[in-house]
Design a protein around this motif. Structure first.
Motif, PDB file in Angstrom:
ATOM      1  N   LEU A  53     -21.941  -6.110  12.142  1.00  0.00           N
ATOM      2  CA  LEU A  53     -20.714  -6.669  11.563  1.00  0.00           C
ATOM      3  C   LEU A  53     -19.908  -7.399  12.633  1.00  0.00           C
ATOM      4  O   LEU A  53     -19.448  -8.521  12.451  1.00  0.00           O
ATOM      5  N   LEU A  54     -19.748  -6.720  13.779  1.00  0.00           N
ATOM      6  CA  LEU A  54     -18.885  -7.258  14.823  1.00  0.00           C
ATOM      7  C   LEU A  54     -19.488  -8.504  15.467  1.00  0.00           C
ATOM      8  O   LEU A  54     -18.806  -9.500  15.708  1.00  0.00           O
TER       9      LEU A  54
ATOM     10  N   LEU B  19     -15.670   4.097  10.163  1.00  0.00           N
ATOM     11  CA  LEU B  19     -15.577   3.454   8.849  1.00  0.00           C
ATOM     12  C   LEU B  19     -14.320   2.590   8.757  1.00  0.00           C
ATOM     13  O   LEU B  19     -14.376   1.456   8.280  1.00  0.00           O
ATOM     14  N   ALA B  20     -13.192   3.126   9.249  1.00  0.00           N
ATOM     15  CA  ALA B  20     -11.946   2.352   9.229  1.00  0.00           C
ATOM     16  C   ALA B  20     -12.124   1.072  10.026  1.00  0.00           C
ATOM     17  O   ALA B  20     -11.693  -0.016   9.623  1.00  0.00           O
ATOM     18  N   MET B  21     -12.804   1.192  11.172  1.00  0.00           N
ATOM     19  CA  MET B  21     -13.006   0.031  12.016  1.00  0.00           C
ATOM     20  C   MET B  21     -13.879  -1.001  11.315  1.00  0.00           C
ATOM     21  O   MET B  21     -13.614  -2.204  11.378  1.00  0.00           O
TER      22      MET B  21
ATOM     23  N   ILE C  77     -13.091  -4.858  10.501  1.00  0.00           N
ATOM     24  CA  ILE C  77     -13.909  -5.970  10.989  1.00  0.00           C
ATOM     25  C   ILE C  77     -14.262  -6.912   9.849  1.00  0.00           C
ATOM     26  O   ILE C  77     -14.154  -8.136   9.972  1.00  0.00           O
ATOM     27  N   ILE C  78     -14.659  -6.335   8.691  1.00  0.00           N
ATOM     28  CA  ILE C  78     -15.055  -7.179   7.552  1.00  0.00           C
ATOM     29  C   ILE C  78     -13.868  -8.019   7.081  1.00  0.00           C
ATOM     30  O   ILE C  78     -13.983  -9.234   6.871  1.00  0.00           O
ATOM     31  N   VAL C  79     -12.693  -7.357   6.952  1.00  0.00           N
ATOM     32  CA  VAL C  79     -11.507  -8.092   6.496  1.00  0.00           C
ATOM     33  C   VAL C  79     -11.186  -9.227   7.458  1.00  0.00           C
ATOM     34  O   VAL C  79     -10.975 -10.381   7.063  1.00  0.00           O
ATOM     35  N   LEU C  80     -11.177  -8.915   8.761  1.00  0.00           N
ATOM     36  CA  LEU C  80     -10.856  -9.941   9.762  1.00  0.00           C
ATOM     37  C   LEU C  80     -11.851 -11.087   9.718  1.00  0.00           C
ATOM     38  O   LEU C  80     -11.470 -12.256   9.786  1.00  0.00           O
TER      39      LEU C  80
END
Lengths: 219, 227
Positions: free
Chosen positions: A141-142, A199-201, A205-208
């Motif tokens: 993701l990142l 999970l929060a991270m 990441i997806i939103v950003l």
């Protein structure tokens, strides 16, 4: 509508991958040969901490290399064609899913290579595998958005490493804590807190990525 | 109208920092702390560096957001200069911390979540500078580095604040098991600490203002050369 676009883009990437198997095979060969070098250097005897460190270092470099090329062909003229077919949101999510798939497979195969050459010096395999899969999803993701940035800057590979390492580090520290736990004590109760943090991270990441990618996409 | 009164904050910065330097070095310590002793005076300088660094990085982050909103090249200029100033304050923070660590912990660099976090945040902004210098086209440089700045600030700088709480204890005061926090500090020291932090921040804003103006001038001069 958007789900349609994502599946089509994902299919396109998978087809391309199957048409050029040398890229994936190259990554696999990289994994196996680095593990083999470790086996030769350490004489096959590796303590738990070193095992963990080696696993994440090798996986990190494999991930940066394979995710780094995810946009290498997209920001040429072909990308003007995509522009007419799909929106940036579908495009970045498709790329992320593709990288998640690729890196999860790589991390599992890497685990296999480690098992064969260096053994598994630990308590809980299932917990370590969970951490490895969670880690490779996060890396994928990142690194997808960072790959987009690096591809836009046109100095792909050096920049990819420079840009991604400092952002990857916080996540990697959480992961190493998690796998350290899997290797030593294997207490599921200790794994819950870091997993929630991860999970929060990932959500962040997806939103950003979805919010920021249109600015990379625009010419 | 505001421009006429701009000198006030600069004067305040000078007054506060002079006070912090003089009072910080001469104040009579209200207590004898074990291990730390007189080195507690570094609090006014070392901690101030980190507050200032975070403040300036926050400015850089906000101006990157504003740049993506309107693509104003001036906003990108502020973001870039603020990142550079943040790096300078961050490095000063590390150096002042090394002196302090050498005196109290016995080594200039120890394994500690806060030190890791500090090193990480500097790496992020060094990467930002490298990214900027690798793109030639001005408009593209501004846009892409703004994207990286926002992504990195949220994922790295914010998680540096969260991480120590996940990955265990820090040697730094204010963490679990340590008796000393800023709120629990003796009032005579707090009376120097808060003005010192404000002074350093105002100094950073002053430097930022000068650097942005220089960058603007440089830009108009090079543009005139091309015409």
């Amino acid at each position: 509508m958007i789900i349609n676009q994502i599946t089509v883009l994902l299919q396109k990437d998978l087809n391309l991958e199957l048409k050029r198997p040398f890229l994936f095979n190259g990554m696999l060969l990289y994994l196996v040969s680095t593990v083999f070098v470790c086996y030769l250097v350490f004489d096959g005897i590796v303590d738990t901490k070193t095992w963990n460190a080696l696993y994440w270092i090798i996986l990190l470099f494999a991930a940066v290399n394979s995710a780094g090329r995810s946009f290498s062909e997209e920001f040429s003229r072909r990308h003007l064609y995509y522009y007419t077919l799909a929106g940036p949101t579908a495009f970045i999510i498709g790329k992320m899913l593709y990288n998640v798939l690729l890196l999860t497979i790589l991390s599992l195969l890497g685990f296999l290579a480690f098992m064969v050459f260096l053994g598994f010096p630990a308590e809980s395999k299932s917990m370590f595998l969970l951490a490895a899969v969670a880690g490779s999803i996060g890396l994928a993701l990142l690194l997808t958005l960072v790959a987009g940035i690096a591809a836009r800057a046109e100095h792909n590979f050096t920049l990819m490493a420079i840009l991604s390492f400092p952002i990857v580090l916080p996540k990697l520290l959480i992961l190493i804590n998690l796998t350290q736990n899997a290797l030593y004590e294997a207490q599921w109760s200790l794994a819950i807190k870091p997993l929630i943090a991860l999970l929060a991270m990932y959500f962040l990441i997806i939103v950003l990525a979805v919010v920021l990618f249109p600015y990379l996409w625009k010419e | 109208m505001i421009a006429h009164y701009k000198w006030i904050y600069k004067a305040v910065a000078i007054v506060l920092l002079t006070y912090a330097l003089l009072a910080g070095l001469t104040v009579k310590l209200p207590y004898e702390l074990p291990v730390i002793y007189e080195s507690i005076r570094n609090l006014f300088y070392h901690v101030g560096m980190w507050f200032t660094m975070l403040f300036v990085f926050l400015i850089s982050f906000i101006y990157s957001l504003r740049h993506l909103k309107g693509f104003n090249p001036d906003h990108d200029r502020v973001a870039a200069q603020a990142a550079q100033i943040g790096l300078v304050f961050g490095m000063l923070g590390i150096f002042t911390g090394m002196f302090w660590a050498n005196a109290t912990w016995g080594a200039p660099w120890v394994r500690d979540p806060k030190l890791n976090g500090a090193a990480m945040s500097l790496l992020v902004y060094f990467a930002y500078i490298v990214l900027r210098s690798s793109i030639a086209d001005e408009e593209k440089k501004a846009r892409i580095s703004a994207v990286y700045n926002i992504f990195a600030f949220i994922l790295a700088i914010i998680f540096i604040g969260v991480l120590p709480r996940i990955s265990g204890d820090s040697l730094h005061p204010g963490q679990a098991g340590s008796p000393l926090t800023v709120a629990g500090l003796d009032p005579s020291l707090r009376a120097i600490f808060y003005p010192a932090v404000l002074g350093w921040i105002l100094l950073a804003v002053w430097i930022l203002e000068i650097k942005v103006r220089m960058s603007r001038l440089h830009n108009t001069l090079t543009e005139r050369d091309y015409d």
